[in-house]
Design a protein around this motif. Structure first.
Motif, PDB file in Angstrom:
ATOM      1  N   LEU A  42      35.672  41.007  45.844  1.00 61.08           N
ATOM      2  CA  LEU A  42      36.173  39.631  45.829  1.00 61.08           C
ATOM      3  C   LEU A  42      37.703  39.598  45.942  1.00 61.08           C
ATOM      4  N   LEU A  43      38.377  40.519  45.227  1.00 58.68           N
ATOM      5  CA  LEU A  43      39.845  40.586  45.296  1.00 58.68           C
ATOM      6  C   LEU A  43      40.300  40.945  46.707  1.00 58.68           C
ATOM      7  N   PHE A  44      39.596  41.891  47.338  1.00 57.81           N
ATOM      8  CA  PHE A  44      39.957  42.290  48.695  1.00 57.81           C
ATOM      9  C   PHE A  44      39.818  41.112  49.658  1.00 57.81           C
ATOM     10  N   ILE A  45      38.728  40.374  49.536  1.00 59.82           N
ATOM     11  CA  ILE A  45      38.515  39.209  50.414  1.00 59.82           C
ATOM     12  C   ILE A  45      39.620  38.181  50.194  1.00 59.82           C
ATOM     13  N   LEU A  46      39.964  37.925  48.917  1.00 61.13           N
ATOM     14  CA  LEU A  46      41.027  36.961  48.615  1.00 61.13           C
ATOM     15  C   LEU A  46      42.368  37.417  49.185  1.00 61.13           C
ATOM     16  N   LEU A  47      42.733  38.691  48.938  1.00 61.45           N
ATOM     17  CA  LEU A  47      44.038  39.187  49.384  1.00 61.45           C
ATOM     18  C   LEU A  47      44.127  39.276  50.900  1.00 61.45           C
ATOM     19  N   PHE A  48      43.064  39.776  51.527  1.00 62.98           N
ATOM     20  CA  PHE A  48      43.107  40.059  52.961  1.00 62.98           C
ATOM     21  C   PHE A  48      42.843  38.819  53.816  1.00 62.98           C
ATOM     22  N   ASN A  49      41.828  38.057  53.458  1.00 61.13           N
ATOM     23  CA  ASN A  49      41.419  36.934  54.300  1.00 61.13           C
ATOM     24  C   ASN A  49      42.019  35.600  53.893  1.00 61.13           C
ATOM     25  N   VAL A  50      42.141  35.355  52.589  1.00 64.71           N
ATOM     26  CA  VAL A  50      42.588  34.040  52.131  1.00 64.71           C
ATOM     27  C   VAL A  50      44.110  33.990  52.017  1.00 64.71           C
ATOM     28  N   TRP A  51      44.703  34.974  51.306  1.00 60.92           N
ATOM     29  CA  TRP A  51      46.138  34.918  51.063  1.00 60.92           C
ATOM     30  C   TRP A  51      46.947  35.683  52.103  1.00 60.92           C
ATOM     31  N   ASN A  52      46.303  36.461  52.969  1.00 66.23           N
ATOM     32  CA  ASN A  52      46.974  37.218  54.038  1.00 66.23           C
ATOM     33  C   ASN A  52      48.189  38.010  53.564  1.00 66.23           C
ATOM     34  N   VAL A  53      48.026  38.817  52.503  1.00 65.40           N
ATOM     35  CA  VAL A  53      49.150  39.601  51.984  1.00 65.40           C
ATOM     36  C   VAL A  53      49.441  40.767  52.928  1.00 65.40           C
ATOM     37  N   ALA A  54      50.646  41.320  52.814  1.00 69.05           N
ATOM     38  CA  ALA A  54      51.053  42.453  53.651  1.00 69.05           C
ATOM     39  C   ALA A  54      50.239  43.690  53.283  1.00 69.05           C
ATOM     40  N   LEU A  55      50.087  44.607  54.223  1.00 66.42           N
ATOM     41  CA  LEU A  55      49.260  45.801  54.029  1.00 66.42           C
ATOM     42  C   LEU A  55      49.700  46.664  52.837  1.00 66.42           C
ATOM     43  N   PRO A  56      51.010  46.935  52.669  1.00 62.68           N
ATOM     44  CA  PRO A  56      51.398  47.734  51.479  1.00 62.68           C
ATOM     45  C   PRO A  56      51.010  47.074  50.163  1.00 62.68           C
TER      46      PRO A  56
END
Ligand SMILES: [Zn+2]
Length: 101
Positions: A42-56
């Motif tokens: 769930l955290l990965f989906i939020l960070l990657f898809n919803v909040w679009n955080v930088a890769l590092p």
């Protein structure tokens, strides 16, 4: 509980021994290992898809979050595991031990 990682050897109220043999608390680790992956997905989906955080930031979060999460739920998992031992009849005082075996 003595601290975050150690259980008191006996209950201060009813004096049952929590861990009869070393390694009996391994079930708590199994509880932790089975509970951590879902919030991580769930955290990965939020960070990657919803909040679009930088890769590092994503990499650091995905390394630190399971460690923090495991530390937070370990104590409670130990409590749940003691209740599983209680329900399976493995929780008794040292005086009751000869009667149980
Ligand atoms: Zn007790």
């Amino acid at each position: 509980m003595k601290n975050w990682f150690e259980v008191k050897p006996t209950c201060p109220v009813c004096h049952v021994r929590f861990e009869r043999s070393p390694g009996e608390g391994t079930g708590a680790m199994i509880i932790v290992l089975s509970l951590v992956p879902l919030p991580m997905i769930l955290l990965f989906i939020l960070l990657f898809n919803v909040w679009n955080v930088a890769l590092p930031v994503l990499l650091i979060a995905m390394i630190l979050a399971p460690i923090v999460l495991a530390l937070l739920i370990y104590r409670h998992a130990r409590g749940v595991w003691v209740s599983v031992i209680f329900l399976s009849g493995g929780l008794y005082t040292d005086e009751e031990k000869p009667l149980k075996q």
